[in-house]
Design a protein around this motif. Sequence first.
Motif, short mmCIF file in Angstrom:
data_model
loop_
_atom_site.label_atom_id
_atom_site.label_comp_id
_atom_site.label_asym_id
_atom_site.label_seq_id
_atom_site.Cartn_x
_atom_site.Cartn_y
_atom_site.Cartn_z
N THR A 148 -1.00 -2.02 -5.42
CA THR A 148 -1.01 -1.28 -4.36
C THR A 148 -2.51 -0.77 -3.85
O THR A 148 -3.61 -1.03 -4.69
N ASP A 149 -2.45 0.10 -2.83
CA ASP A 149 -3.65 0.88 -2.42
C ASP A 149 -3.47 2.18 -2.59
O ASP A 149 -2.40 2.69 -1.96
N PRO A 195 0.78 -1.35 -0.10
CA PRO A 195 0.04 -0.03 0.03
C PRO A 195 0.81 1.38 0.02
O PRO A 195 1.69 1.45 0.92
#
Length: 453
Positions: A308-309, A269
């Motif tokens: 990812t975030d 993230p």
Amino acid sequence: MKFYIKTYGCQMNLRDSDSAAALLIEHGFTPAEGEADADLVILNTCSVRDQAERKAIGKLGFLGKLKRERPWMIFGIMGCMAQSRGTELLKSIRHLDFAIGTDQIHRIPEIVEQIAAKHEKTASFDRASAETPGIDSHRFDGAESPHSAFVSIMRGCSRYCSYCIVPFVRGPERSRPMDSILAECRTLAAHGVPEIFLLGQNVSAYGLDNTAPPPDDAPSPFGELLKGIAAIDGVRRIRFTSPHPAYFTQALIDAFTQTDKVCKYVHLPLQSGSDRILKLMNRPYDTAKYLSITDRLRAAAPGISFSTDVIVGFPTETEADFQATRALMDRVGFDNAFIFKYSPRKGTRSAQMPDDVPQEVKEERNQILLADLERRAEAANKKLVGQTFELLVEGPSKRNSARWSGRTETFKQAVFTPDPAHPVQCGDFVRVKIVRSTATTLYGELIPAEKTN
Ligand code: 5AD
Ligand code: SF4
């Protein structure tokens, strides 16, 4: 009594629902096909975004209609929204019988049996240790995915990212003892599960509960755990989600890149590509540190893939901040990303800041990142045409059941047509040569088993 559990939210909730189902079955309950033929319905709820809460509350209202037709039914809620708003919801929703917190899964059968006998509303929100009997149960009746099993390695989170409600609802970080996790993985492997998927809010901080980010040369208990699981016969692939960049030390990079069974795919993230926004988010790393991790991982494992975030529209996010996120995403070359429009969560630090990015701007930034992502994924997948990959077979393809679907080590979905002379099963490993690709799917031709050795 027949039960049905509906799950909202993340993989942690899926794991908790399976654990609750396993315990109910152990206590003589049987799984129902859906809520309409169940006697007990449990909603496993999520609080991370406002929309997730609204969905579950809407569903609870709808379940009231079922109660009128089937008055004996029992309704409960578990998960993050149950932890944070359970008392209020029990009071306001007449047909809701129980609300239990995120650490009370092991008590579900007993609570339901009590309600069936006494018809009293029940709440239970206590915290439990990470090693509570029953809390990590599995179903071995084929209902959990036969090719991959989630294993929860820690509960809670102590990071307090300024936008996030998780530390408030799931409590502080509590890592399970390594021996207990290894025993669970051994049991799963003995049942023929080839892939272990480790779960935690902050897995890279496994074994470092509630401590500040370590220096880059510190040892990594999570890296040791990866090595321990890799030593188990029968385990062929290991995945995990989610690590926190601030805990991704060199020792973890080494353990990750040097342990063959650990899949070369990391969901890391990022949240924002602007150092100013990262500070406001209370994410204790900057973009240089993030890039140093992805660069070191890629140098040691060149075929690695990242996802990812990212949150768009965090308070005060300017066009320049957003463009920095865009540029960083391009630089890392993410194969996938979950893009979230910021929504303030009550009680968090950022909820005290004005939510000043207009909804249309959040939406626009979201769309731009999704379009970037699609373009990038299409180009990246095109480069894989002609290459050969090992797939872990997941089952018939949803779109076309003549085809089967599996995942590469890098978590890419690939479909292929099985050879009728050698039927495949879920959990098998096959080799395919990629002949065509789109942004989301690889199309492969099966390489007959005798040709692989
Ligand atoms: N608003 C938008 N997205 C959020 N997330 C967590 N809290 C919020 C919020 N208040 C996102 C983060 C996290 C993911 C699971 O959800 O990106 O990594
Ligand atoms: Fe939330 Fe941050 Fe913990 Fe992830 S690390 S669960 S975003 S507080």
